[in-house]
Design an enzyme around this catalytic site. Structure first.
Site, PDB file in Angstrom:
ATOM      1  N   ARG A  24       0.832  -1.208   0.000  1.00 44.26           N
ATOM      2  CA  ARG A  24       0.000   0.000   0.000  1.00 44.26           C
ATOM      3  C   ARG A  24       0.865   1.256   0.000  1.00 44.26           C
ATOM      4  NH1 ARG A  24      -1.716   1.261   6.183  1.00 44.26           N
ATOM      5  NH2 ARG A  24       0.166   0.511   7.200  1.00 44.26           N
ATOM      6  N   THR A 135      12.381   3.588   8.657  1.00 46.32           N
ATOM      7  CA  THR A 135      11.973   2.868   7.451  1.00 46.32           C
ATOM      8  C   THR A 135      12.228   3.662   6.179  1.00 46.32           C
ATOM      9  OG1 THR A 135      10.254   1.758   8.724  1.00 46.32           O
ATOM     10  CG2 THR A 135      10.060   1.683   6.323  1.00 46.32           C
ATOM     11  N   LYS A 162      12.077  -1.238   2.716  1.00 45.36           N
ATOM     12  CA  LYS A 162      10.928  -1.897   2.101  1.00 45.36           C
ATOM     13  C   LYS A 162      11.277  -2.365   0.689  1.00 45.36           C
ATOM     14  CE  LYS A 162       7.767  -1.297   5.341  1.00 45.36           C
ATOM     15  NZ  LYS A 162       7.032  -2.411   5.983  1.00 45.36           N
ATOM     16  N   ASP A 191      12.251  -5.653   4.541  1.00 43.65           N
ATOM     17  CA  ASP A 191      10.864  -6.080   4.753  1.00 43.65           C
ATOM     18  C   ASP A 191      10.197  -6.221   3.398  1.00 43.65           C
ATOM     19  OD1 ASP A 191       8.331  -6.664   5.572  1.00 43.65           O
ATOM     20  OD2 ASP A 191       7.985  -4.785   6.644  1.00 43.65           O
ATOM     21  N   GLU A 219      12.339  -9.712   6.634  1.00 42.85           N
ATOM     22  CA  GLU A 219      11.030  -9.851   7.265  1.00 42.85           C
ATOM     23  C   GLU A 219       9.973 -10.271   6.247  1.00 42.85           C
ATOM     24  OE1 GLU A 219       7.961  -6.944   9.773  1.00 42.85           O
ATOM     25  OE2 GLU A 219      10.058  -6.369   9.464  1.00 42.85           O
ATOM     26  N   ASP A 244       6.222 -12.029  10.143  1.00 37.80           N
ATOM     27  CA  ASP A 244       5.401 -10.887  10.555  1.00 37.80           C
ATOM     28  C   ASP A 244       3.930 -11.205  10.325  1.00 37.80           C
ATOM     29  OD1 ASP A 244       4.185  -8.479  11.114  1.00 37.80           O
ATOM     30  OD2 ASP A 244       5.128  -7.353   9.508  1.00 37.80           O
ATOM     31  N   LYS A 268       3.055  -7.309  16.585  1.00 31.07           N
ATOM     32  CA  LYS A 268       2.407  -6.002  16.478  1.00 31.07           C
ATOM     33  C   LYS A 268       1.087  -6.055  17.242  1.00 31.07           C
ATOM     34  CE  LYS A 268       4.412  -4.916  11.960  1.00 31.07           C
ATOM     35  NZ  LYS A 268       4.162  -4.829  10.506  1.00 31.07           N
ATOM     36  N   SER A 296       5.001  -1.910  14.268  1.00 24.82           N
ATOM     37  CA  SER A 296       3.795  -1.084  14.304  1.00 24.82           C
ATOM     38  C   SER A 296       3.268  -0.879  12.890  1.00 24.82           C
ATOM     39  CB  SER A 296       4.115   0.273  14.927  1.00 24.82           C
ATOM     40  OG  SER A 296       5.126   0.937  14.180  1.00 24.82           O
ATOM     41  N   ILE A 298       1.093   2.298  10.596  1.00 23.51           N
ATOM     42  CA  ILE A 298       1.238   3.752  10.558  1.00 23.51           C
ATOM     43  C   ILE A 298       0.361   4.315  11.670  1.00 23.51           C
ATOM     44  CG2 ILE A 298       1.011   5.853   9.193  1.00 23.51           C
ATOM     45  CD1 ILE A 298       3.237   4.047   8.299  1.00 23.51           C
ATOM     46  N   ASP A 323       9.154   3.978  14.305  1.00 25.83           N
ATOM     47  CA  ASP A 323       9.437   5.255  13.662  1.00 25.83           C
ATOM     48  C   ASP A 323       8.204   5.983  13.155  1.00 25.83           C
ATOM     49  OD1 ASP A 323       8.922   3.329  11.766  1.00 25.83           O
ATOM     50  OD2 ASP A 323      10.441   4.004  10.353  1.00 25.83           O
TER      51      ASP A 323
END
Length: 363
Positions: A24, A135, A162, A191, A219, A244, A268, A296, A298, A323
């Site tokens: 996303r 990130t 990412k 990730d 990840e 994850d 998370k 986490s 966003i 972050d």
């Protein structure tokens, strides 16, 4: 110490820069805050951001769960029976883990205040400072390398990069560009957000190992439900592999742990449904000798504060991905954790240490 009132607020805070992953792109942090008030005036807070592509929760579903499902079963109940309250919350509706997490945070906030302890001390008090990564969103290799250097210049020493949005060779170019730009000393975590196939993951990770790119961990390289594929990647590579999206519940954790399908687990609160089940997952992983990270979505500083309290309280949690508030144009709350660049300090006031909500962003 009974629960008198439960309220929800919809909040929207813009990001400084769009956040892009394989799943996303986010421009604004949209979230639901929950406020729990006890009969003696004690107030606890929680947060639940909608993450449709991961948890399936929307703003509307979160708000409905809290107001129409959880509120009727919690009003009038004693905060001192928190396990019974949270069992009722988890049994009242399947999934909806973000709504459960917001409710869980607010209840733990209240109970720790009643105990007159900061939440991290109430949960175990292992440490009072932690170091977050930062990130690097998915973009073209040159832009990602420049972003990575900017974060290093700001004082961060661990970068979470990412990947997984398009072809594997492009991801390799991204990682090479970043390592060449920032040099050998900074830590790089990848990730993939489920963006690679099993063969792509093994090929890419083995190639990165041969090139000496020094990747600390990868990840969720494959689809969340492909536990067999996750295990194959773990056994065919030397780099640490972290689960994850494959782990939401304690039962999910059991399947990964029993099959030795990953080297690490990312917990998370939005996946686990809050601290109550997150503690169970961490204790299970610790029994198997598997360290955990706490990450986490966003989230604003409210949700991150709760996650940081949980993470700081446990010795088996060794990595932190907090972050998100640094990506926002405003924190959304007063109080909570304190950021000094990469170092997060837990507040020493009872509960979460959150003093109030910034009404400017309430819709």
């Amino acid at each position: 110490m009974n629960i008198k009132q439960i309220e929800t607020y919809q909040v929207k805070i813009p990001l400084k820069k769009p956040f892009k992953t394989a799943l996303r792109t986010v421009i604004n942090a949209e979230t639901i805050y929950v406020k729990v008030t006890l009969e003696d005036g004690t107030v606890g807070y929680g947060e639940a951001p909608p993450t449709l592509v991961i948890t399936g929760d929307s703003l509307q579903s979160i708000k409905y769960c809290i107001e129409e499902v959880f509120k009727p079963i919690l009003i009038g109940q004693s905060i001192k029976q928190i396990h019974r309250l949270l069992e009722s919350v988890h049994r009242s509706i399947v999934r909806n883990t973000s709504a459960k997490a917001a409710m869980d945070m607010a209840l733990f906030d209240c109970l720790a205040q009643v105990a007159n302890l900061p939440l991290y001390q109430f949960l175990g008090g292992y440490r009072d400072q932690i170091e977050t990564d930062f990130t690097v969103s998915v973009n073209e290799p040159e832009e990602m390398a420049n972003d990575a250097q900017d974060y290093i210049d700001q004082g961060f020493s661990i970068l979470k990069v990412k990947v997984g949005k398009d072809e594997i060779e492009q991801d390799l170019k991204r990682i090479q560009a970043i390592r060449e730009q920032i040099g050998p000393n900074a830590t790089i975590r990848l990730d993939a957000n489920q963006g690679w196939s099993v063969k792509e993951a093994i090929y890419a990770i083995q190639k990165m190992e041969k090139l000496g790119l020094d990747i600390e961990l990868v990840e969720q390289p494959v689809k969340a439900d492909d536990i067999r594929g996750l295990k194959e990647v773990t056994t065919q590579t030397k780099t640490l592999i972290m689960a994850d999206e494959s782990v939401f519940s304690p039962d999910d954790a059991r399947k990964v742990l029993e099959t030795r399908s990953a080297d690490l687990i990312n917990i998370k609160l939005m996946k686990s449904g809050g601290i109550y089940h997150a503690l169970k997952i961490n204790h299970m992983a610790e029994t198997y000798g598997i360290p955990c990270m706490v990450g986490s979505m966003i989230e604003t500083k409210l949700g991150i504060t709760a996650a940081a309290h949980f993470a700081a309280s446990q010795p088996n949690i060794t990595r932190y991905d907090f972050d998100a508030p640094l990506m926002l144009k405003d924190e959304g709350i007063s109080g909570g954790v304190d950021y000094t660049k990469k170092i997060i300090t837990l507040p020493n006031t009872p509960g979460l240490g959150v003093h109030g909500i910034n009404k400017k962003y309430i819709l």
